[in-house]
Design an enzyme around this catalytic site. Sequence first.
Site, PDB file in Angstrom:
ATOM      1  N   CYS A   1       0.737  -1.184  -0.059  1.00  9.69           N
ATOM      2  CA  CYS A   1       0.120   0.060  -0.195  1.00  9.69           C
ATOM      3  C   CYS A   1       0.726   1.518   0.307  1.00  9.69           C
ATOM      4  O   CYS A   1       0.115   2.435   0.091  1.00  9.69           O
ATOM      5  CB  CYS A   1      -0.814   0.228   1.354  1.00  9.69           C
TER       6      CYS A   1
ATOM      7  N   HIS B   1      -3.535   7.122   2.590  1.00  8.71           N
ATOM      8  CA  HIS B   1      -3.630   6.156   2.016  1.00  8.71           C
ATOM      9  C   HIS B   1      -5.109   5.690   2.621  1.00  8.71           C
ATOM     10  O   HIS B   1      -4.751   5.605   3.898  1.00  8.71           O
ATOM     11  CB  HIS B   1      -2.671   4.930   2.721  1.00  8.71           C
TER      12      HIS B   1
ATOM     13  N   ASN C   1     -10.120   0.125   0.407  1.00  9.56           N
ATOM     14  CA  ASN C   1      -9.125  -0.166  -0.162  1.00  9.56           C
ATOM     15  C   ASN C   1      -8.521  -0.705  -1.018  1.00  9.56           C
ATOM     16  O   ASN C   1      -8.720  -1.789  -1.283  1.00  9.56           O
ATOM     17  CB  ASN C   1      -8.159  -0.828   1.880  1.00  9.56           C
TER      18      ASN C   1
HETATM   19  N1  ACO Z   1     -19.017  -8.426   9.627  1.00 12.46           N
HETATM   20  C1  ACO Z   1     -19.266  -8.956  10.592  1.00 12.46           C
HETATM   21  N2  ACO Z   1     -18.297  -8.170  11.852  1.00 12.46           N
HETATM   22  C2  ACO Z   1     -16.935  -8.821  11.508  1.00 12.46           C
HETATM   23  C3  ACO Z   1     -16.614  -8.822  10.270  1.00 12.46           C
HETATM   24  C4  ACO Z   1     -17.433  -8.365   9.606  1.00 12.46           C
HETATM   25  N3  ACO Z   1     -17.170  -8.102   8.027  1.00 12.46           N
HETATM   26  N4  ACO Z   1     -15.019  -9.373  10.715  1.00 12.46           N
HETATM   27  C5  ACO Z   1     -14.680  -9.038  11.590  1.00 12.46           C
HETATM   28  N5  ACO Z   1     -15.852  -9.248  12.463  1.00 12.46           N
HETATM   29  C6  ACO Z   1     -16.516  -9.535  14.121  1.00 12.46           C
HETATM   30  C7  ACO Z   1     -14.977 -10.554  14.818  1.00 12.46           C
HETATM   31  O1  ACO Z   1     -14.803 -11.888  13.991  1.00 12.46           O
HETATM   32  C8  ACO Z   1     -14.864 -10.101  15.971  1.00 12.46           C
HETATM   33  O2  ACO Z   1     -15.732 -10.705  16.647  1.00 12.46           O
HETATM   34  P1  ACO Z   1     -15.783 -11.475  17.945  1.00 12.46           P
HETATM   35  O3  ACO Z   1     -15.638 -10.562  18.947  1.00 12.46           O
HETATM   36  O4  ACO Z   1     -16.696 -11.800  18.098  1.00 12.46           O
HETATM   37  O5  ACO Z   1     -14.543 -11.953  18.006  1.00 12.46           O
HETATM   38  C9  ACO Z   1     -15.434  -8.540  15.945  1.00 12.46           C
HETATM   39  O6  ACO Z   1     -16.230  -8.216  14.559  1.00 12.46           O
HETATM   40  C10 ACO Z   1     -14.573  -7.526  16.082  1.00 12.46           C
HETATM   41  O7  ACO Z   1     -13.824  -7.475  14.887  1.00 12.46           O
HETATM   42  P2  ACO Z   1     -12.316  -6.786  14.965  1.00 12.46           P
HETATM   43  O8  ACO Z   1     -10.972  -7.964  14.532  1.00 12.46           O
HETATM   44  O9  ACO Z   1     -11.649  -6.909  16.943  1.00 12.46           O
HETATM   45  O10 ACO Z   1     -12.493  -5.344  15.193  1.00 12.46           O
HETATM   46  P3  ACO Z   1     -11.647  -3.802  14.973  1.00 12.46           P
HETATM   47  O11 ACO Z   1     -12.460  -3.025  15.421  1.00 12.46           O
HETATM   48  O12 ACO Z   1     -10.541  -4.419  15.112  1.00 12.46           O
HETATM   49  O13 ACO Z   1     -12.094  -4.463  12.701  1.00 12.46           O
HETATM   50  C11 ACO Z   1     -10.870  -3.839  11.016  1.00 12.46           C
HETATM   51  C12 ACO Z   1     -11.807  -4.706  11.787  1.00 12.46           C
HETATM   52  C13 ACO Z   1     -11.613  -3.323  10.325  1.00 12.46           C
HETATM   53  C14 ACO Z   1      -9.719  -4.707  10.121  1.00 12.46           C
HETATM   54  C15 ACO Z   1      -9.687  -2.790  11.804  1.00 12.46           C
HETATM   55  O14 ACO Z   1      -8.441  -3.193  12.766  1.00 12.46           O
HETATM   56  C16 ACO Z   1      -8.664  -2.533  10.711  1.00 12.46           C
HETATM   57  O15 ACO Z   1      -8.726  -1.485   9.901  1.00 12.46           O
HETATM   58  N6  ACO Z   1      -7.706  -2.364  10.796  1.00 12.46           N
HETATM   59  C17 ACO Z   1      -6.351  -1.751   9.943  1.00 12.46           C
HETATM   60  C18 ACO Z   1      -6.893  -2.408   8.501  1.00 12.46           C
HETATM   61  C19 ACO Z   1      -5.683  -1.545   7.755  1.00 12.46           C
HETATM   62  O16 ACO Z   1      -5.126  -0.834   7.690  1.00 12.46           O
HETATM   63  N7  ACO Z   1      -5.271  -3.044   6.679  1.00 12.46           N
HETATM   64  C20 ACO Z   1      -4.569  -1.872   5.865  1.00 12.46           C
HETATM   65  C21 ACO Z   1      -4.298  -3.324   4.824  1.00 12.46           C
HETATM   66  S1  ACO Z   1      -2.848  -2.924   4.312  1.00 12.46           S
HETATM   67  C22 ACO Z   1      -2.698  -3.826   2.676  1.00 12.46           C
HETATM   68  O17 ACO Z   1      -3.198  -4.911   2.946  1.00 12.46           O
HETATM   69  C23 ACO Z   1      -1.756  -4.686   1.141  1.00 12.46           C
END
Ligand code: ACO
Length: 317
Positions: A110, A243, A274
């Site tokens: 990214c 980003h 993203n």
């Molecule tokens: N729909 C519903 N529930 C979901 C989903 C979904 N799509 N995905 C996860 N959950 C659930 C999980 O199973 C978890 O349930 P549990 O508590 O019963 O175990 C709950 O939601 C909370 O999950 P978390 O992972 O703790 O949620 P969080 O608030 O951390 O959000 C997220 C997750 C959106 C991924 C966040 O952590 C984030 O944005 N992280 C950064 C991502 C990023 O910047 N990526 C860059 C990538 S760059 C590249 O890939 C090349």
Amino acid sequence: MSFNVLGSGSYVPPKIVTNEELSRQMDTSDEWIASRTGIRQRHICTTETASDLAIEAAKRALESANTDPKELDLILCATVSGEVICPSLTCLVQAGIGATCPAMDINAACSAFLYMLATANGFFCAGMEKILVVGTEQMSRVLDWTDRSTAVLFGDGAGALVLGKGENFLGYYLHAQGDKDILYIPTQNYNSPWCQRENEKPAVSMKGQGTFRYAVNAMVRDIRQLLEEKGIREEELDWVIPHQANRRIIDAAARRFPNIPNERFYCNIDRYGNTSSASIPMALDELARSGQLKRGDLVALAAFGGGLSDGAVLLRW
Ligand code: ACO
């Protein structure tokens, strides 16, 4: 000697997948996705590939820069989701736009668009006069569509800039911290008869909260470091283009810059998700075409992602 931005272009495939549509495919909801990420919809390839998106974005950038592809000295493309390893995706773009110059890919996930601008700057210092840079992604190709924790986050698209010799690239700060635990996209196929390694699923895996923390800290540190080095005050920035990975990451970073009004942090993640290396050039093109980004504006770009890698760039539009 550095460069000026001569023109920009972007392209997304026409198919839009809303959060509601995703909710019919997997156990998720518009409420969960929108409140955790800010994403409402994403564009997804049907018949198109990453190189098709790149070629269309590149043509639009060349048109806006009033530049003939034969004038280009170099093309650089960034992707983590190209459909080929060889020829390089950039060579497909070179053929697709009818250019004749050298062409090569750059991979820094990214953050790649910023690594690419810094690389292009080096070629300008070496005497080149016109360079095309493209970020393109078909992220839908490298997702596990049964994994709701990653599938809802990404989208497909491409963005491109035509750069010409000038003085408006003001500086950059790049950083990498090798780690395949937090963010990982393997390529498959160990098929030699002697190989004793297991094939892995060729799809994005991510520790969401680890990425979140890394992203906010890196973005804030990189922008601050660059502003300090260049003697520029926060309030002088007209735009910060981060980003687009998560609205909450952008908001958390923005809160750490009390002297930059929140609305100067551009965010279009609601419509595209993203798009990895394409997100910054897509945002720049959207802002420029809407007339909000004006010639002479002082812009900070900031990115983070797989690698782990991150960086910031300062330029005058
Ligand atoms: N729909 C519903 N529930 C979901 C989903 C979904 N799509 N995905 C996860 N959950 C659930 C999980 O199973 C978890 O349930 P549990 O508590 O019963 O175990 C709950 O939601 C909370 O999950 P978390 O992972 O703790 O949620 P969080 O608030 O951390 O959000 C997220 C997750 C959106 C991924 C966040 O952590 C984030 O944005 N992280 C950064 C991502 C990023 O910047 N990526 C860059 C990538 S760059 C590249 O890939 C090349």
